[in-house]
Design a protein around this motif. Sequence first.
Motif, PDB file in Angstrom:
ATOM      1  N   ASP A   6       0.798  -1.240   0.000  1.00  0.00           N
ATOM      2  CA  ASP A   6       0.000   0.000   0.000  1.00  0.00           C
ATOM      3  C   ASP A   6       0.824   1.280   0.000  1.00  0.00           C
ATOM      4  O   ASP A   6       0.348   2.334   0.388  1.00  0.00           O
ATOM      5  CB  ASP A   6      -0.981  -0.008   1.181  1.00  0.00           C
ATOM      6  N   LYS A   7       2.076   1.194  -0.401  1.00  0.00           N
ATOM      7  CA  LYS A   7       2.841   2.424  -0.589  1.00  0.00           C
ATOM      8  C   LYS A   7       2.821   2.752  -2.092  1.00  0.00           C
ATOM      9  O   LYS A   7       1.745   2.815  -2.666  1.00  0.00           O
ATOM     10  CB  LYS A   7       4.247   2.261  -0.034  1.00  0.00           C
ATOM     11  N   LEU A   8       3.979   2.906  -2.698  1.00  0.00           N
ATOM     12  CA  LEU A   8       3.978   3.330  -4.101  1.00  0.00           C
ATOM     13  C   LEU A   8       3.351   2.306  -5.053  1.00  0.00           C
ATOM     14  O   LEU A   8       2.984   2.634  -6.171  1.00  0.00           O
ATOM     15  CB  LEU A   8       5.403   3.675  -4.556  1.00  0.00           C
ATOM     16  N   LEU A   9       3.200   1.085  -4.598  1.00  0.00           N
ATOM     17  CA  LEU A   9       2.541   0.077  -5.430  1.00  0.00           C
ATOM     18  C   LEU A   9       1.071   0.447  -5.639  1.00  0.00           C
ATOM     19  O   LEU A   9       0.468   0.110  -6.646  1.00  0.00           O
ATOM     20  CB  LEU A   9       2.649  -1.295  -4.758  1.00  0.00           C
ATOM     21  N   GLY A  10       0.487   1.101  -4.638  1.00  0.00           N
ATOM     22  CA  GLY A  10      -0.868   1.636  -4.793  1.00  0.00           C
ATOM     23  C   GLY A  10      -1.981   0.639  -4.572  1.00  0.00           C
ATOM     24  O   GLY A  10      -3.097   0.815  -5.061  1.00  0.00           O
ATOM     25  N   SER A  11      -1.713  -0.419  -3.797  1.00  0.00           N
ATOM     26  CA  SER A  11      -2.770  -1.404  -3.570  1.00  0.00           C
ATOM     27  C   SER A  11      -3.139  -1.482  -2.085  1.00  0.00           C
ATOM     28  O   SER A  11      -3.028  -0.487  -1.375  1.00  0.00           O
ATOM     29  CB  SER A  11      -2.311  -2.751  -4.106  1.00  0.00           C
ATOM     30  N   ALA A  12      -3.575  -2.658  -1.641  1.00  0.00           N
ATOM     31  CA  ALA A  12      -4.018  -2.814  -0.257  1.00  0.00           C
ATOM     32  C   ALA A  12      -2.838  -3.120   0.661  1.00  0.00           C
ATOM     33  O   ALA A  12      -1.754  -3.492   0.199  1.00  0.00           O
ATOM     34  CB  ALA A  12      -5.025  -3.944  -0.183  1.00  0.00           C
ATOM     35  N   GLN A  13      -3.057  -2.979   1.963  1.00  0.00           N
ATOM     36  CA  GLN A  13      -2.009  -3.289   2.943  1.00  0.00           C
ATOM     37  C   GLN A  13      -1.567  -4.736   2.801  1.00  0.00           C
ATOM     38  O   GLN A  13      -2.352  -5.662   2.996  1.00  0.00           O
ATOM     39  CB  GLN A  13      -2.529  -3.074   4.363  1.00  0.00           C
ATOM     40  N   ALA A  14      -0.303  -4.938   2.456  1.00  0.00           N
ATOM     41  CA  ALA A  14       0.224  -6.286   2.312  1.00  0.00           C
ATOM     42  C   ALA A  14       1.742  -6.215   2.351  1.00  0.00           C
ATOM     43  O   ALA A  14       2.323  -5.153   2.139  1.00  0.00           O
ATOM     44  CB  ALA A  14      -0.220  -6.895   0.980  1.00  0.00           C
ATOM     45  N   GLY A  15       2.356  -7.347   2.641  1.00  0.00           N
ATOM     46  CA  GLY A  15       3.810  -7.444   2.555  1.00  0.00           C
ATOM     47  C   GLY A  15       4.113  -8.439   1.457  1.00  0.00           C
ATOM     48  O   GLY A  15       3.586  -9.556   1.463  1.00  0.00           O
ATOM     49  N   ILE A  16       4.920  -8.040   0.501  1.00  0.00           N
ATOM     50  CA  ILE A  16       5.216  -8.922  -0.625  1.00  0.00           C
ATOM     51  C   ILE A  16       6.678  -9.354  -0.531  1.00  0.00           C
ATOM     52  O   ILE A  16       7.562  -8.516  -0.349  1.00  0.00           O
ATOM     53  CB  ILE A  16       4.926  -8.191  -1.954  1.00  0.00           C
ATOM     54  N   VAL A  17       6.888 -10.656  -0.589  1.00  0.00           N
ATOM     55  CA  VAL A  17       8.247 -11.190  -0.519  1.00  0.00           C
ATOM     56  C   VAL A  17       8.541 -11.900  -1.833  1.00  0.00           C
ATOM     57  O   VAL A  17       7.772 -12.755  -2.263  1.00  0.00           O
ATOM     58  CB  VAL A  17       8.395 -12.211   0.652  1.00  0.00           C
ATOM     59  N   LEU A  18       9.639 -11.517  -2.466  1.00  0.00           N
ATOM     60  CA  LEU A  18      10.011 -12.144  -3.738  1.00  0.00           C
ATOM     61  C   LEU A  18      11.410 -12.703  -3.617  1.00  0.00           C
ATOM     62  O   LEU A  18      12.200 -12.245  -2.789  1.00  0.00           O
ATOM     63  CB  LEU A  18      10.000 -11.108  -4.867  1.00  0.00           C
ATOM     64  N   GLY A  19      11.739 -13.673  -4.465  1.00  0.00           N
ATOM     65  CA  GLY A  19      13.115 -14.157  -4.469  1.00  0.00           C
ATOM     66  C   GLY A  19      13.248 -15.617  -4.814  1.00  0.00           C
ATOM     67  O   GLY A  19      12.378 -16.207  -5.460  1.00  0.00           O
ATOM     68  N   ARG A  20      14.367 -16.192  -4.342  1.00  0.00           N
ATOM     69  CA  ARG A  20      14.706 -17.579  -4.678  1.00  0.00           C
ATOM     70  C   ARG A  20      13.754 -18.566  -4.018  1.00  0.00           C
ATOM     71  O   ARG A  20      13.475 -18.467  -2.823  1.00  0.00           O
ATOM     72  CB  ARG A  20      16.136 -17.891  -4.204  1.00  0.00           C
ATOM     73  N   GLU A  21      13.301 -19.494  -4.823  1.00  0.00           N
ATOM     74  CA  GLU A  21      12.311 -20.463  -4.356  1.00  0.00           C
ATOM     75  C   GLU A  21      12.782 -21.225  -3.116  1.00  0.00           C
ATOM     76  O   GLU A  21      12.022 -21.412  -2.175  1.00  0.00           O
ATOM     77  CB  GLU A  21      11.931 -21.422  -5.495  1.00  0.00           C
ATOM     78  N   GLU A  22      14.066 -21.632  -3.091  1.00  0.00           N
ATOM     79  CA  GLU A  22      14.501 -22.460  -1.953  1.00  0.00           C
ATOM     80  C   GLU A  22      14.411 -21.671  -0.632  1.00  0.00           C
ATOM     81  O   GLU A  22      14.107 -22.228   0.420  1.00  0.00           O
ATOM     82  CB  GLU A  22      15.926 -22.990  -2.202  1.00  0.00           C
ATOM     83  N   LEU A  23      14.638 -20.349  -0.684  1.00  0.00           N
ATOM     84  CA  LEU A  23      14.532 -19.527   0.520  1.00  0.00           C
ATOM     85  C   LEU A  23      13.069 -19.240   0.847  1.00  0.00           C
ATOM     86  O   LEU A  23      12.643 -19.308   2.002  1.00  0.00           O
ATOM     87  CB  LEU A  23      15.301 -18.208   0.339  1.00  0.00           C
TER      88      LEU A  23
END
Length: 460
Positions: free
Chosen positions: A290-307
């Motif tokens: 919900d900051k510059l992404l402009g959507s709802a309150q959420a935490g998004i985690v991206l990265g390596r599948e094994e982690l």
Amino acid sequence: MKDKLRSLPQVSAVLEREDVRELLSSYPRWVVVEAIRRVLEERRKKILDGLDVEVSEASVAQEVIERIEFFSLPSLKRVINATGVVLHTNLGRAPLPKEAVGAMAEVAMNYSNLEYDVKQGRRGLRYTHVVELLKKITGAESALVVNNNASAVFLVLNTLAKGKEVIVSRGELIEIGGSFRIPDVMKAAGSILREVGTTNKTKLSDYESAIGENTALIMKVHTSNYRIVGFTESVPLRDLVVLGERYGIPVYEDLGSGLFVDVRRFGLPYEPTVKESLRAGAHVVSFSGDKLLGSAQAGIVLGREELLEKIRKNPINRALRIDKLTLSALEATLRIYMEGEEAAVERIPVLRMLSEKVEVLKMRAEKVAKLLSERIGGYTFEVIEDVSTVGGGALPTAELPTFCVAVNGGDCREIDRRLRTRPTVPVVGRIKQDRLLLDMRTVREEEVELLVEMVEVALR
Ligand SMILES: *Cc1c(COP(=O)(O)O)cnc(C)c1O
């Protein structure tokens, strides 16, 4: 004083009045009785304190009616943000795109396939609704979503570095409003903070010499809400990744605000995008929905599948999990991004407000000033040039040129108070040099009529 106390009406007398009895058709009797008791009690106290108090039945009844009616209005309600701060954390950060609101309503009013795989006819994962979209938009290998970015940071640290050391530059030990401070989150997650470098300068060799047997993670924190300028040095993410890989230590970047488009195209200062972080090789990246992404309150985690697999399986993830309404809003917003940057800038309100041309804002200000001048006497409404800020822990040094309507005539604090305390739709402006300003950058075109109406009622 005794006379005054004695002349206060009895509860039963107030209750018998016609105007108070009318309340009984909409509210339970005890609510009305309770309100009368409260008002009488408060007046009694004031009399005992030697204050001048109205004791007539009519004035008590009036206050009782106002209180009950005010209390029956929703507490959490829309406000008109005329502060010019696009991501105002106290005003709910990002207003959602229409598509997101529609998706939420549909999922909210009905059953959904939240955790049901309709193809296989068996249990599914709630994350599936957004994982593919996130991967496509950002190029990430894998994705996970949680309640907010604070949860994401906690979960990443707790999973990858519990009881172990995390290396962070002293220039990045941030506090994000209130209680979110990197050293405290680190402690709560069970990780050991290993700070390196100085406030203004941290070198690659500082990180390298801190690596030891107990090092689990190298963390880079985006300084979302401040900038260190002057005699400074920090290590680019890319170099940290090379270092991490040499020692077999994952590198995690807390990006704060999740940007999918380069904001330099709106004339804003450079702010790293999610794609850039991933391209630089970060093993894990997290940011807010919900900051510059402009959507709802959420935490998004991206990265390596094994982690991410480990993070997903952390039992605490269940306590931080994303709710279905948020998930539907997030999915709908991501689908707009899938249509390309033009669509995103047009239909995601945060991006729209950030990119709005100053001529458009000028026209809006002129329209508002004209309408207000026509309808309200005793004040003048002047169109002035000023600057808006991004807010919400993003682009702290950015100044966006804007146009405001300045309200002249009367004490600005009193005008501000009247606008803020509208029982229906409060209007929040900003005070600058003893004037109340209504900044048009955060007032959308479709809100103009309502804004004018609210200011009119407040000042009349
Ligand atoms: C805003 C921010 C957070 C906290 O995110 P929330 O979504 O508010 O929980 C964490 N880290 C950084 C760098 C931030 O800017």
